[in-house]
Scaffold this motif. Structure first.
Motif, PDB file in Angstrom:
ATOM      1  N   ALA A 102      -0.804  -3.337  14.611  1.00 40.79           N
ATOM      2  CA  ALA A 102      -0.357  -4.417  13.801  1.00 40.79           C
ATOM      3  C   ALA A 102      -1.659  -4.837  12.972  1.00 40.79           C
ATOM      4  O   ALA A 102      -2.699  -4.289  13.265  1.00 40.79           O
ATOM      5  CB  ALA A 102       0.060  -5.451  14.375  1.00 40.79           C
ATOM      6  N   LEU A 103      -1.791  -5.780  12.104  1.00 36.48           N
ATOM      7  CA  LEU A 103      -2.876  -6.318  11.315  1.00 36.48           C
ATOM      8  C   LEU A 103      -2.832  -7.536  11.524  1.00 36.48           C
ATOM      9  O   LEU A 103      -2.379  -8.494  12.000  1.00 36.48           O
ATOM     10  CB  LEU A 103      -2.332  -5.915   9.853  1.00 36.48           C
ATOM     11  CG  LEU A 103      -2.190  -4.613   9.390  1.00 36.48           C
ATOM     12  CD1 LEU A 103      -1.243  -4.681   8.185  1.00 36.48           C
ATOM     13  CD2 LEU A 103      -3.627  -4.033   9.173  1.00 36.48           C
ATOM     14  N   PRO A 104      -4.404  -7.891  11.223  1.00 37.60           N
ATOM     15  CA  PRO A 104      -4.726  -9.439  11.394  1.00 37.60           C
ATOM     16  C   PRO A 104      -4.155 -10.266  10.082  1.00 37.60           C
ATOM     17  O   PRO A 104      -5.015 -10.490   9.195  1.00 37.60           O
ATOM     18  CB  PRO A 104      -6.248  -9.449  11.473  1.00 37.60           C
ATOM     19  CG  PRO A 104      -6.626  -8.273  10.613  1.00 37.60           C
ATOM     20  CD  PRO A 104      -5.487  -7.212  10.888  1.00 37.60           C
ATOM     21  N   ALA A 132       2.479  -6.378  10.018  1.00 39.10           N
ATOM     22  CA  ALA A 132       2.797  -6.501   8.324  1.00 39.10           C
ATOM     23  C   ALA A 132       2.762  -4.985   7.772  1.00 39.10           C
ATOM     24  O   ALA A 132       3.038  -4.836   6.597  1.00 39.10           O
ATOM     25  CB  ALA A 132       1.789  -7.259   7.883  1.00 39.10           C
ATOM     26  N   CYS A 133       2.802  -3.754   8.593  1.00 40.01           N
ATOM     27  CA  CYS A 133       2.816  -2.633   8.019  1.00 40.01           C
ATOM     28  C   CYS A 133       4.086  -1.930   8.240  1.00 40.01           C
ATOM     29  O   CYS A 133       4.361  -0.789   7.884  1.00 40.01           O
ATOM     30  CB  CYS A 133       1.555  -1.743   8.225  1.00 40.01           C
ATOM     31  SG  CYS A 133       1.187  -0.421   6.968  1.00 40.01           S
ATOM     32  N   GLY A 134       4.963  -2.525   9.356  1.00 38.45           N
ATOM     33  CA  GLY A 134       6.032  -1.806   9.450  1.00 38.45           C
ATOM     34  C   GLY A 134       5.933  -0.874  10.855  1.00 38.45           C
ATOM     35  O   GLY A 134       6.919  -0.148  11.014  1.00 38.45           O
ATOM     36  N   HIS A 135       4.874  -0.703  11.370  1.00 42.06           N
ATOM     37  CA  HIS A 135       4.711   0.146  12.501  1.00 42.06           C
ATOM     38  C   HIS A 135       5.507   0.012  13.551  1.00 42.06           C
ATOM     39  O   HIS A 135       5.892   0.832  14.501  1.00 42.06           O
ATOM     40  CB  HIS A 135       3.374   0.308  12.931  1.00 42.06           C
ATOM     41  CG  HIS A 135       2.450   0.766  11.871  1.00 42.06           C
ATOM     42  ND1 HIS A 135       1.131   0.515  12.153  1.00 42.06           N
ATOM     43  CD2 HIS A 135       2.515   1.093  10.642  1.00 42.06           C
ATOM     44  CE1 HIS A 135       0.459   1.145  10.928  1.00 42.06           C
ATOM     45  NE2 HIS A 135       1.315   1.207  10.028  1.00 42.06           N
ATOM     46  N   ASP A 136       6.257  -1.025  13.621  1.00 41.17           N
ATOM     47  CA  ASP A 136       7.012  -1.494  14.860  1.00 41.17           C
ATOM     48  C   ASP A 136       8.416  -0.792  14.523  1.00 41.17           C
ATOM     49  O   ASP A 136       9.216  -0.591  15.540  1.00 41.17           O
ATOM     50  CB  ASP A 136       7.548  -3.268  14.837  1.00 41.17           C
ATOM     51  CG  ASP A 136       7.236  -3.990  13.445  1.00 41.17           C
ATOM     52  OD1 ASP A 136       7.231  -3.298  12.256  1.00 41.17           O
ATOM     53  OD2 ASP A 136       7.827  -5.131  13.346  1.00 41.17           O
ATOM     54  N   ALA A 167      -4.613   2.809  16.237  1.00 37.96           N
ATOM     55  CA  ALA A 167      -5.815   2.543  15.246  1.00 37.96           C
ATOM     56  C   ALA A 167      -5.349   3.163  13.880  1.00 37.96           C
ATOM     57  O   ALA A 167      -6.387   3.972  13.438  1.00 37.96           O
ATOM     58  CB  ALA A 167      -6.923   3.062  15.934  1.00 37.96           C
ATOM     59  N   GLU A 168      -4.173   3.184  13.389  1.00 36.11           N
ATOM     60  CA  GLU A 168      -4.003   4.021  12.082  1.00 36.11           C
ATOM     61  C   GLU A 168      -4.722   3.034  10.896  1.00 36.11           C
ATOM     62  O   GLU A 168      -5.177   3.485  10.087  1.00 36.11           O
ATOM     63  CB  GLU A 168      -2.765   4.103  11.759  1.00 36.11           C
ATOM     64  CG  GLU A 168      -2.159   4.796  10.472  1.00 36.11           C
ATOM     65  CD  GLU A 168      -2.216   4.032   9.115  1.00 36.11           C
ATOM     66  OE1 GLU A 168      -3.136   4.247   8.233  1.00 36.11           O
ATOM     67  OE2 GLU A 168      -1.981   2.588   9.301  1.00 36.11           O
ATOM     68  N   GLU A 169      -4.522   1.717  11.228  1.00 37.66           N
ATOM     69  CA  GLU A 169      -5.299   0.718  10.283  1.00 37.66           C
ATOM     70  C   GLU A 169      -6.613   0.786   9.912  1.00 37.66           C
ATOM     71  O   GLU A 169      -7.302   0.314   8.922  1.00 37.66           O
ATOM     72  CB  GLU A 169      -4.665  -0.807  10.271  1.00 37.66           C
ATOM     73  CG  GLU A 169      -3.257  -0.947  10.276  1.00 37.66           C
ATOM     74  CD  GLU A 169      -2.440  -0.841   8.866  1.00 37.66           C
ATOM     75  OE1 GLU A 169      -3.094  -0.475   8.258  1.00 37.66           O
ATOM     76  OE2 GLU A 169      -1.331  -0.915   8.993  1.00 37.66           O
ATOM     77  N   THR A 170      -7.472   1.360  11.006  1.00 37.90           N
ATOM     78  CA  THR A 170      -8.682   1.513  10.763  1.00 37.90           C
ATOM     79  C   THR A 170      -9.085   2.894  10.652  1.00 37.90           C
ATOM     80  O   THR A 170     -10.326   3.239  10.937  1.00 37.90           O
ATOM     81  CB  THR A 170      -9.650   0.895  11.998  1.00 37.90           C
ATOM     82  OG1 THR A 170      -8.776   1.462  13.345  1.00 37.90           O
ATOM     83  CG2 THR A 170      -9.319  -0.506  12.112  1.00 37.90           C
ATOM     84  N   ASN A 405       3.576  -3.612   1.918  1.00 33.81           N
ATOM     85  CA  ASN A 405       3.073  -3.490   3.211  1.00 33.81           C
ATOM     86  C   ASN A 405       1.744  -4.290   3.204  1.00 33.81           C
ATOM     87  O   ASN A 405       1.130  -4.520   2.358  1.00 33.81           O
ATOM     88  CB  ASN A 405       2.745  -2.169   3.532  1.00 33.81           C
ATOM     89  CG  ASN A 405       3.882  -1.317   3.511  1.00 33.81           C
ATOM     90  OD1 ASN A 405       4.559  -0.876   2.391  1.00 33.81           O
ATOM     91  ND2 ASN A 405       4.551  -0.872   4.766  1.00 33.81           N
ATOM     92  N   HIS A 406       1.486  -4.930   4.184  1.00 36.98           N
ATOM     93  CA  HIS A 406       0.313  -5.819   4.614  1.00 36.98           C
ATOM     94  C   HIS A 406       0.169  -7.234   4.019  1.00 36.98           C
ATOM     95  O   HIS A 406      -0.238  -8.009   4.225  1.00 36.98           O
ATOM     96  CB  HIS A 406      -1.123  -5.118   4.065  1.00 36.98           C
ATOM     97  CG  HIS A 406      -1.439  -3.844   4.631  1.00 36.98           C
ATOM     98  ND1 HIS A 406      -2.748  -3.428   4.596  1.00 36.98           N
ATOM     99  CD2 HIS A 406      -0.750  -2.901   5.458  1.00 36.98           C
ATOM    100  CE1 HIS A 406      -2.767  -2.259   5.430  1.00 36.98           C
ATOM    101  NE2 HIS A 406      -1.584  -2.028   5.838  1.00 36.98           N
ATOM    102  N   SER A 407       1.472  -7.414   3.264  1.00 36.81           N
ATOM    103  CA  SER A 407       1.741  -8.795   2.732  1.00 36.81           C
ATOM    104  C   SER A 407       2.073  -9.717   4.241  1.00 36.81           C
ATOM    105  O   SER A 407       3.046  -9.295   4.992  1.00 36.81           O
ATOM    106  CB  SER A 407       2.699  -8.879   1.877  1.00 36.81           C
ATOM    107  OG  SER A 407       3.250 -10.151   1.740  1.00 36.81           O
TER     108      SER A 407
HETATM  109 ZN   LIG Z   1      -0.940  -0.257   6.836  1.00 37.00          ZN
END
Ligand SMILES: [Zn+2]
Ligand SMILES: [Zn+2]
Length: 434
Positions: A102-104, A132-136, A167-170, A405-407
């Motif tokens: 997930a994201l900060p 916020a990216c929908g990975h859930d 760690a996809e987001e990084t 995504n990310h919003s």
């Molecule tokens: Zn993302």
């Protein structure tokens, strides 16, 4: 008479072709049998998001579910990665991938299951956390697909390999899993499948992009050196802020003047850091850039142009030393195997309706799934519609856009999107494993 015979043969062929795909379609009974648990899992994951490389509870929940379905599960692959393998006779190995992280981001959707989680990030700051990216949603779909596949082993044969990538987001988890033996300790897949939910398509639809799916991404940190001093005595200094400002403006001509018109390229300076006080000229300035391209040659051209301009502007400004250019993160664009994309179109159409399988343009965000493709795993990365169809239609009419995504407001239309994701995954896997 002969014509009637030919017609009969044609009808028989058509019936066989249709039943061929019908066998790949998950029946609504199959989907509904696993759906309530998948939806509960989605809500649980959404309420309990974890940051990149810290997906400890997420990974163990995913692993436990897959283990209970009879998969051979290995945890801790490349950090918190999960690999679940189900062998079912002779046949190819097919990989299906979900992300875990997930994201900060502070959730502002107002949903009853909105995340309230805060944690410390890697630099010790308190940050909110949100899926916020929908990975859930990707994880929930994968678990439901895993269950349908485990309960219908007569409908396929081969080896099904499910992976939960951290760690996809990084842009680091895919490489870490590979370095930790993803394709040597476990069977190397003949084909890889992934999908991503987003608000660009209505829930119920799936987008296929044969060929280049998204962008090459390069993150650059540029430090420009000057000579600090009193803001009232510029003659005694070399102002790195002025050099940085000129550098930023000159870089705007890369896309407009150097790249061939029609080729995709983005050069964004996302932050400028310099100085502490209005009457002090600092001794250095830092720029953070993201660079996006589709093609390798354009990528090389843009990165070379940035280097040239950064050095030249520093020289022009009399900088006491050459700027430092750090290329600290990068990933290649994901390439969708065109033949595979065409092969899987028919089973997808059979599963969710011909009108719901759309050919989509490449997108500009990036993804570290490209690392799997580069290991020689031909893949199809699909776009999964996540937008409330009515809201999307309204936004298209009014010329506005739905939260991306990310919003903090990103909230997929879960029920149709998750069901469609499950149906798409099962159809594709059964086709590849038939
Ligand atoms: Zn993302
Ligand atoms: Zn994502």
């Amino acid at each position: 008479m002969k014509r009637i015979m030919n017609m009969a043969r044609l009808l028989l062929f058509l019936a066989l072709a249709v039943s061929g795909y019908a066998q790949t379609v998950a029946s609504s009974k199959e989907v509904e049998a696993v759906y309530p648990a998948a939806r509960d899992f989605y809500v649980d994951l959404h309420e309990n998001p974890e940051l990149s490389s810290h997906e400890i509870k997420t990974a163990s929940k995913l692993a436990a579910r897959l283990r209970s379905l009879g998969y051979e599960v290995t945890e801790g692959v490349g950090g918190t990665g999960v690999v679940a393998v189900l062998k079912n006779g002779a046949g190819p190995t097919v990989m299906l991938r979900t992300e875990l992280d997930a994201l900060p981001v502070e959730e502002k959707t107002g949903l009853p299951y909105a995340s309230k989680v805060h944690t410390q990030d890697d630099s010790g700051h308190d940050v909110p956390v949100m899926h916020a990216c929908g990975h859930d949603l990707h994880m929930a779909a994968l678990v439901a697909t895993a269950e349908i596949m485990a309960h219908s082993k007569a409908s396929w044969h081969g080896t099904l390999m499910l992976i939960g990538q951290p760690a996809e987001e990084t842009i680091s988890g895919a490489k870490k899993m590979i370095d930790d033996g993803l394709f040597t300790r476990f069977p190397k897949p003949a084909v890889g499948i992934a999908l991503h939910v987003g608000n660009g398509l209505p829930a119920g639809e799936v987008g296929i992009t044969p060929g280049i799916y998204n962008t090459n991404a390069d993150s650059l940190r540029i430090t420009i050196y000057g000579k600090g001093g009193h803001g009232a005595s510029p003659q005694a200094t070399i102002d790195p802020i002025v050099i940085a400002a000129r550098t930023i403006l000159t870089m705007q001509s890369i896309v407009s003047r150097e790249v061939k018109p029609g080729e995709m390229a983005v050069v964004t300076v996302g932050y400028v850091r310099a100085g502490t006080k209005n009457n002090i000229i600092p001794d250095q300035a830092e720029l953070g850039l993201t660079v996006r391209t589709y093609k390798t040659d354009v990528r090389k051209q843009v990165l070379a142009a940035i280097t040239r301009i950064v050095k030249a502007e520093a020289l022009a400004g009399g900088a006491p030393q050459e700027p430092l250019i750090e290329h600290y993160e990068s990933t290649d664009s994901v390439f969708n195997d065109p033949a595979l994309a065409e092969r899987l179109r028919a089973p997808l159409e059979a599963a969710i309706g011909k009108e719901n399988v759309i050919t989509t343009e490449p997108i500009t965000p990036s993804e570290d799934y490209a690392f799997f493709v580069e290991q020689g795993v031909p893949s199809l990365y699909m776009s999964l519609g996540g937008a409330d169809p009515q809201k999307l239609a309204e936004s298209r009419t009014s010329g506005t856009t739905l939260p991306s995504n990310h919003s903090p407001y990103f909230a997929p239309d879960v029920d149709p999107a998750l069901r469609t994701g499950i149906k798409a995954e099962v159809a594709v896997l059964r086709n590849l494993l038939k």
